[in-house]
Design an enzyme around this catalytic site. Structure first.
Site, mmCIF file in Angstrom:
data_model
loop_
_atom_site.group_PDB
_atom_site.id
_atom_site.type_symbol
_atom_site.label_atom_id
_atom_site.label_comp_id
_atom_site.label_asym_id
_atom_site.label_seq_id
_atom_site.Cartn_x
_atom_site.Cartn_y
_atom_site.Cartn_z
ATOM 1 N N HIS A 82 68.169 -75.118 -55.253
ATOM 2 C CA HIS A 82 66.750 -75.182 -55.606
ATOM 3 C C HIS A 82 65.963 -75.811 -54.469
ATOM 4 C CE1 HIS A 82 68.134 -75.029 -60.032
ATOM 5 N NE2 HIS A 82 67.849 -73.826 -59.580
ATOM 6 N N ARG A 84 62.952 -77.051 -53.865
ATOM 7 C CA ARG A 84 62.079 -78.239 -53.888
ATOM 8 C C ARG A 84 62.829 -79.548 -54.056
ATOM 9 N NH1 ARG A 84 59.443 -76.378 -59.611
ATOM 10 N NH2 ARG A 84 61.291 -76.602 -60.899
ATOM 11 N N GLU A 85 64.130 -79.476 -54.239
ATOM 12 C CA GLU A 85 64.904 -80.698 -54.517
ATOM 13 C C GLU A 85 65.366 -81.325 -53.201
ATOM 14 O OE1 GLU A 85 67.694 -79.130 -57.407
ATOM 15 O OE2 GLU A 85 66.038 -78.466 -58.679
ATOM 16 N N ARG A 141 61.058 -73.179 -56.001
ATOM 17 C CA ARG A 141 62.409 -73.452 -56.514
ATOM 18 C C ARG A 141 63.430 -72.364 -56.117
ATOM 19 N NH1 ARG A 141 65.064 -75.463 -61.463
ATOM 20 N NH2 ARG A 141 66.263 -73.839 -62.485
ATOM 21 N N ASN A 157 70.701 -70.643 -59.349
ATOM 22 C CA ASN A 157 71.555 -71.281 -60.364
ATOM 23 C C ASN A 157 71.467 -70.582 -61.729
ATOM 24 O OD1 ASN A 157 73.584 -73.224 -60.676
ATOM 25 N ND2 ASN A 157 72.187 -74.645 -61.732
ATOM 26 N N ARG A 158 71.012 -69.346 -61.719
ATOM 27 C CA ARG A 158 71.091 -68.460 -62.886
ATOM 28 C C ARG A 158 71.761 -67.139 -62.492
ATOM 29 N NH1 ARG A 158 69.480 -72.677 -63.906
ATOM 30 N NH2 ARG A 158 67.880 -73.373 -65.379
ATOM 31 N N TYR A 261 70.057 -79.146 -70.964
ATOM 32 C CA TYR A 261 69.631 -77.950 -71.713
ATOM 33 C C TYR A 261 70.591 -76.826 -71.386
ATOM 34 C CZ TYR A 261 67.070 -77.617 -67.201
ATOM 35 O OH TYR A 261 66.728 -77.639 -65.885
ATOM 36 N N GLU A 283 72.308 -84.494 -61.033
ATOM 37 C CA GLU A 283 70.850 -84.610 -60.888
ATOM 38 C C GLU A 283 70.570 -85.988 -60.292
ATOM 39 O OE1 GLU A 283 68.792 -82.197 -61.395
ATOM 40 O OE2 GLU A 283 69.721 -80.843 -62.863
HETATM 41 O O1 0X9 Z 1 68.147 -75.959 -64.350
HETATM 42 C C1 0X9 Z 1 69.019 -76.186 -63.497
HETATM 43 O O2 0X9 Z 1 69.512 -75.312 -62.801
HETATM 44 C C2 0X9 Z 1 69.479 -77.621 -63.272
HETATM 45 N N1 0X9 Z 1 68.378 -78.534 -63.371
HETATM 46 S S1 0X9 Z 1 67.223 -78.531 -62.201
HETATM 47 O O3 0X9 Z 1 66.143 -79.396 -62.632
HETATM 48 N N2 0X9 Z 1 67.823 -79.152 -60.880
HETATM 49 O O4 0X9 Z 1 66.797 -77.201 -61.968
HETATM 50 C C3 0X9 Z 1 70.537 -77.972 -64.297
HETATM 51 C C4 0X9 Z 1 71.734 -77.129 -64.165
HETATM 52 C C5 0X9 Z 1 72.809 -77.469 -65.111
HETATM 53 N N3 0X9 Z 1 73.897 -76.661 -64.706
HETATM 54 C C6 0X9 Z 1 74.499 -75.761 -65.497
HETATM 55 N N4 0X9 Z 1 74.266 -75.799 -66.763
HETATM 56 N N5 0X9 Z 1 75.292 -74.871 -64.972
HETATM 57 ZN ZN ZN Z 2 68.117 -77.898 -59.311
#
Ligand code: 0X9
Ligand code: ZN
Length: 352
Positions: A82, A84-85, A141, A157-158, A261, A283
Site C-alpha cells: 500500500h 501511502r503507508e 493506496r 493486498n486483494r 476486518y 500494522e
Molecule cells: O486492508 C488491508 O489490506 C490491511 N490494512 S491496511 O490499513 N494497511 O490497508 C489489513 C490486511 C489484513 N490482512 C489480511 N487479512 N490478509
Molecule cells: Zn496496508
C-alpha cells in the site's frame, strides 16, 4: 570493515551513508540508492535481487541477507503493498541495515544472520509509492494499473489467490480495495508470489503495513481459525512483548478477520495456505490519529520496536525449522513440482 565507517550507539548501528537517514521519510530513488549501497558495502553478507518489474517498469527489489552456513530457514519481511503507508519501507530498510551493519559487532545479530536467511522486499508497489510522493496524491493506496475505464489501480493486498473475490474486497475499479480482474493479475503481486515459490526455505514472514499497531495472523478471508492458530498466537504474543519492551507500545495480537476486518485475496492468507508460511500482517504506528501521516520523529522508534519483533521471529523460525536436509528436499521438491507442497495444516503445531 569496508569503506563504510560505522557509528555504534548502544545497540543502534548506523551506516555511514547517513546516521540521520531515518529521520525523515524517503522517496523511492533514495531507497533504491540505499539498497545498492548496502549490497556494495557488504557483498559478503547481502545480495540485491531484482525480482520483477512493476507495471510502469520499476524494479521490485529483494535484499537477501545471510551469514555463514547454507540450507537455512528463510524469514521474509516485506512491505509497501500500500503506497501511502510510508513507515513500511523505512522499517524494512532499518531492519536490513541493523542486520547487515550490526553483524561484525553484535553477537546477537550475528547469530541470527548466521542461523537464517533473511529476505527483505521493502517496496512491493513502487509505482504507487512514487505516485504517493507527487502533489495531491499522498493518500494513494493501490498500484498504478490503468483499468481502462478512466480509473487507476488495483489493491495488491486483494489480488492474491486466497479466496480471491470474497468478502472484504471490491469488484468496482474505482474502489480503494479493487481486487483486479483475476488472482495475480498484477505484476507486483505475481513477482512476490514467484519469489516465495522460488525460496521454499521461507517458513515465516511479516508483511508491514500501517496503521493501527496490530499483529494479525491468518485468516483474513474467514472468521475460522487456522490449524496453526495456537502457534501463531504464541509467536504473536512473543513479538508483542518484544515490541512493548522497546518503547512501551502495545500492539494487539489476533487473527485478522476478527481483530481488524475481513479481507479476501490477502498476501498472508496465500502465504499460509499455499506455501505453509507462518505469516503476519503487522500494522505499524500510530494506533489512530494521525493515521498514515506518521510524524517523522516516530520513524526510528517504530523501526526499533519492529526490529525487536523481527529478531524474535527469526529466533523462533530457527528453532522450529526443519533439519537442513529436509529444507534441501523441500527445495528439490519445489524445483521438480514447480510449486511447494502445502504444509499449512498443523505441520508447525506438530513440530512445536
Ligand atoms: O486492508 C488491508 O489490506 C490491511 N490494512 S491496511 O490499513 N494497511 O490497508 C489489513 C490486511 C489484513 N490482512 C489480511 N487479512 N490478509
Ligand atoms: Zn496496508
Amino acid at each position: 570493515m569496508t569503506s563504510c565507517a560505522l557509528l555504534v550507539l548502544g545497540s543502534l548501528v548506523l551506516g555511514q551513508a547517513g546516521g540521520d537517514w531515518f529521520n525523515d521519510f524517503k522517496p523511492f530513488a533514495d531507497i533504491e540508492d540505499r539498497l545498492h549501497a548496502m549490497a556494495a558495502d557488504r557483498p559478503d553478507l547481502c545480495t540485491l535481487v531484482d525480482i520483477g518489474d512493476s507495471i510502469e517498469g520499476r524494479d521490485i527489489w529483494a535484499l537477501r541477507i545471510s551469514g555463514s552456513a547454507a540450507d537455512k530457514p528463510g524469514v521474509l519481511f516485506c512491505g509497501t503493498q500500500h503506497a501511502r503507508e510510508w513507515i513500511s519501507p523505512m522499517t524494512n530498510l532499518f531492519i536490513a541495515e541493523q542486520l547487515v551493519y550490526g553483524y561484525d559487532t553484535d553477537p546477537t545479530i550475528r547469530s541470527r544472520v548466521d542461523g537464517a536467511e533473511i529476505l527483505i522486499v521493502p517496496v512491493v508497489n513502487p509505482d504507487g509509492y512514487v505516485y504517493s510522493w507527487t502533489p495531491d496524491n499522498r493518500m494513494w493506496r493501490k498500484n498504478r494499473r490503468d483499468n481502462g475505464d478512466g480509473t487507476y489501480g488495483v489493491d495488491l493486498n486483494r489480488n492474491w489467490d486466497a479466496q480471491w473475490g470474497g468478502p472484504g474486497s471490491s469488484g468496482i475499479t474505482s474502489s480503494v480495495t479493487y481486487r483486479g480482474t483475476e488472482p495475480f493479475s498484477e505484476p507486483e503481486s505475481a513477482a512476490l508470489r514467484d519469489f516465495f515459490i522460488a525460496n521454499p526455505n521461507i517458513i515465516s514472514s511479516l508483511d508491514f503495513h500501517s496503521y493501527g499497531q496490530k499483529i494479525l495472523s491468518p485468516y483474513g478471508y474467514t472468521y475460522d481459525l487456522p490449524a496453526d492458530y495456537d502457534l501463531l498466537m504464541d509467536i504473536g504474543a512473543g513479538m508483542q512483548s518484544e515490541i512493548a519492551a522497546v518503547h512501551g507500545e502495545l500492539y494487539e495480537v489476533g487473527a485478522s478477520a476478527g481483530t481488524l476486518y475481513q479481507v479476501s485475496g490477502g498476501l498472508k492468507d496465500w502465504a499460509y495456505d499455499d506455501q505453509g508460511v507462518l505469516c503476519y500482517t503487522v500494522e505499524l504506528r500510530p494506533i489512530g490519529s494521525p493515521g498514515f501521516i506518521l510524524p517523522p520523529e516516530e520513524i526510528i522508534p517504530t523501526a526499533e520496536e519492529s526490529l525487536a519483533a523481527a529478531l524474535y521471529l527469526i529466533d523462533r523460525s530457527i528453532a522450529i525449522a526443519p533439519e537442513p536436509s529436509t529444507l534441501l528436499l523441500l527445495g528439490m521438491g519445489a524445483l521438480l513440482l514447480g510449486k511447494r507442497k502445502k504444509k499449512g495444516s498443523g505441520t508447525f503445531s506438530a513440530r512445536n
